[in-house]
Design an enzyme around this catalytic site. Structure first.
Site, mmCIF file in Angstrom:
data_model
loop_
_atom_site.group_PDB
_atom_site.id
_atom_site.type_symbol
_atom_site.label_atom_id
_atom_site.label_comp_id
_atom_site.label_asym_id
_atom_site.label_seq_id
_atom_site.Cartn_x
_atom_site.Cartn_y
_atom_site.Cartn_z
ATOM 1 N N ARG A 50 0.571 9.478 6.398
ATOM 2 C CA ARG A 50 1.808 8.730 6.679
ATOM 3 C C ARG A 50 2.722 8.903 5.473
ATOM 4 N NH1 ARG A 50 1.153 6.138 2.240
ATOM 5 N NH2 ARG A 50 2.959 4.888 2.764
ATOM 6 N N GLY A 51 3.955 8.428 5.631
ATOM 7 C CA GLY A 51 4.948 8.625 4.580
ATOM 8 C C GLY A 51 5.823 9.806 4.958
ATOM 9 N N ALA A 52 7.138 9.592 5.011
ATOM 10 C CA ALA A 52 8.042 10.614 5.546
ATOM 11 C C ALA A 52 7.891 11.975 4.862
ATOM 12 C CB ALA A 52 9.486 10.113 5.472
ATOM 13 N N GLN A 195 -0.525 -1.743 2.814
ATOM 14 C CA GLN A 195 -0.416 -0.474 2.077
ATOM 15 C C GLN A 195 -0.590 -0.691 0.571
ATOM 16 O OE1 GLN A 195 1.772 -1.457 4.418
ATOM 17 N NE2 GLN A 195 2.444 0.252 5.692
ATOM 18 N N ASP A 236 13.196 4.418 3.295
ATOM 19 C CA ASP A 236 13.014 5.176 4.530
ATOM 20 C C ASP A 236 14.312 5.823 4.980
ATOM 21 O OD1 ASP A 236 10.669 3.030 4.680
ATOM 22 O OD2 ASP A 236 10.139 4.827 5.805
ATOM 23 N N LYS A 247 10.457 -0.665 3.835
ATOM 24 C CA LYS A 247 9.385 -1.515 4.368
ATOM 25 C C LYS A 247 9.792 -2.991 4.404
ATOM 26 C CE LYS A 247 6.083 -0.279 5.269
ATOM 27 N NZ LYS A 247 5.829 0.197 6.636
#
Lengths: 344, 344
Positions: A50-52, A195, A236, A247
């Site tokens: 995960r994580g752009a 997270q 993001d 987030k």
């Protein structure tokens, strides 16, 4: 400065992609090895990675795997197979812009190549990966310069090596700052997915950096106690006026920071900036399932109990002290926005 | 107004005390039936029952059980047995003032009684219980008057029937307000113990009141959206100047409320006010074990990961709109403190 990277979400080795299964952290460190694109698409869909920025890199390697598997010198049928798998990858997660950016880049390259495209495609995926790390290292140094001798740093969610090609954005700055001198590092546990508890403090420990976990709601008391000088977060999506979507809980920290005279740093590559979007008001906020934190026994037909579970919130530029990118830092973004970072 | 109480932490019936095991909520509703004081001391120690007023009432019933078990008409040896069990009860939890207040009251009564003390002791325990409910009902009406037509209410932790003799303090106000007209009720999940998720929304559902659970860090975004008019919380201790110690996260909500123009109501009986304490600065904040929210795999000797786990925070009077007690409401407590509520 030379940096040794100890935490890797993605490793390319022997023509295979190893993906660290982040769902199993911190209890189990397990790399799943993939040799086909559909396997990687499934790993993205199921949140192993995960994580752009990390999603973009995983997708690039997946296209390289697809070409490696299907390429044939004697006919061009393989191009259709690769195109189908690129579509599959594009359908794996809907929101991460980096994923589509990486797929576009790989596809454009592929169209230029005729003979023996495998090596070139792998090379491009590796270049995308290395450029992300280089951007993070650059932001790390820029951010650490700004922090100077600040003693207490608080971060939220995981904007670290695990969310990128390596080193991290917000955690990259914390790494660089800590390398210059020891600091107190605090991490919000970050409900509902934790997270902070599962990824951030684990990741810092891999680099021998001590940290202290707090409940999200304890951040205000920590700021009041004078233990925090800066809050450092990723992003993001950043609007042209400097508003930042990140987030859920980031906006809360920003308001609390302003009240307590604590500064707020946002760290993100320029690919995160949506120059066409004038302000954060227009950013659609994804709502996730109530089941992420609602006890299962409440989930029946006539239940009176529901949950409101927005994934992101928007922090107005006026609450942000500085936005750090690989192209430089913008102080007080509320004044002129972040347009100066646009190189187009 | 006549109120039907549907949620009971403690039930006295047939000379026995039934204690709702709150550790098993919301999945299992189970009452444990006790006939001796040491059993009740253990129930307090192991958190089957929690909440300062509820602990006082449980202790009062436990003393009645002790007298019921040991009383003998023909000699006075039983008085020593009861005294020993009162000491055991006093050692069950260290901080809840109400527990010691109830034990003192029961002991003083016992010293006045000679013949057949059992009925009188049970009657006093029941009176302590009923007076707590009466105070909560009074505060509920006072608080609902102040809320008037407010549409959105947010609460934190559990200051409800489960934490008191019945009806609750903050949740008592929410019950009374909802009875007058439907409102949107939001509850923070309240990390690390999740009293909001496990107790508050469950408790409201028992009274047919719909509610929406949110992550603690989503409260700021909810306030920004305009969905919340008032935040309503209980209190663990109130200083003479109106500063309030309450569950960690209350101070965070208070700062966020001020920023967003949302009002903050604290609801607590006057027994919660520490008139001798000038300000909240002097209130010692209990720290609980890191293990309450730190993943177990971090708990090894050379671990770099710790947790900071304060149970309470202190909200300055300046951030509080009104403090509601059974003796009346004090608006803007920062102006003159709460000394006017002292009847001594």
């Amino acid at each position: 400065m030379e940096q040794k990277l100890n935490v890797h979400a993605l490793v390319w080795q022997d023509q295979k992609l190893s993906v660290l299964d982040q769902r199993k952290l911190p209890e189990i460190v397990h790399y799943q090895v993939y040799v086909t694109a559909p396997e990687v698409a499934e790993a993205i869909k199921t949140m192993q990675v995960r994580g752009a920025p990390a999603l973009g890199i995983a997708a690039a390697y997946a296209v390289a795997l697809s070409v490696q598997q299907h390429y044939q010198a004697d006919n061009s049928a393989w191009r259709q197979q690769v195109a189908t798998e690129i579509k599959l990858l594009a359908a794996s997660r809907p929101t991460a812009v980096n994923l589509f950016w990486a797929l576009d880049m790989m596809q454009a390259k592929l169209e230029q190549l005729n003979d023996s495209p495998v090596t070139a495609m792998i090379a491009l995926a590796q270049e995308i990966h290395q450029q992300d790390i280089a951007a993070n290292l650059k932001m790390g140094e820029l951010g650490a310069d700004i922090l100077a001798d600040a003693q207490g740093l608080l971060t939220h969610c995981n904007a670290g090596a695990l969310a990128t090609g390596g080193y991290g954005t917000a955690l990259g700055v914390i790494r660089s700052a800590y390398q210059r001198q020891a600091r107190r590092i605090y991490a919000d546990e970050t409900r509902p997915w934790l997270q902070g508890a599962r990824l951030t403090v684990w990741e810092l420990a891999q680099d021998n950096i001590p940290s202290t976990l707090i409940a999200d709601s304890a951040a205000a008391m920590l700021m009041k106690s004078g233990q925090v000088d800066w809050i450092i977060v990723g992003a993001d999506r950043i609007a042209a006026n400097g508003d930042v979507a990140n987030k859920i809980g980031t906006y809360s920290l920003a308001v609390l920071a302003k009240y307590h005279g604590v500064k707020l740093m946002v760290v993100a590559p320029t690919s995160t900036i949506d120059f066409a979007r004038q302000s954060g008001d227009a950013i659609a906020i994804e709502q996730r399932a109530a089941s992420e934190f609602l006890p299962a026994c409440y989930a029946h037909e006539d239940s009176l109990i529901t949950a409101w579970n927005p994934v992101f919130d928007v922090t107005p530029a006026a609450l942000i002290s500085v936005i750090v990118t690989e192209r430089g830092a913008v102080f007080n973004p509320a004044e002129k926005g972040v347009g100066e970072l646009n190189d187009e």
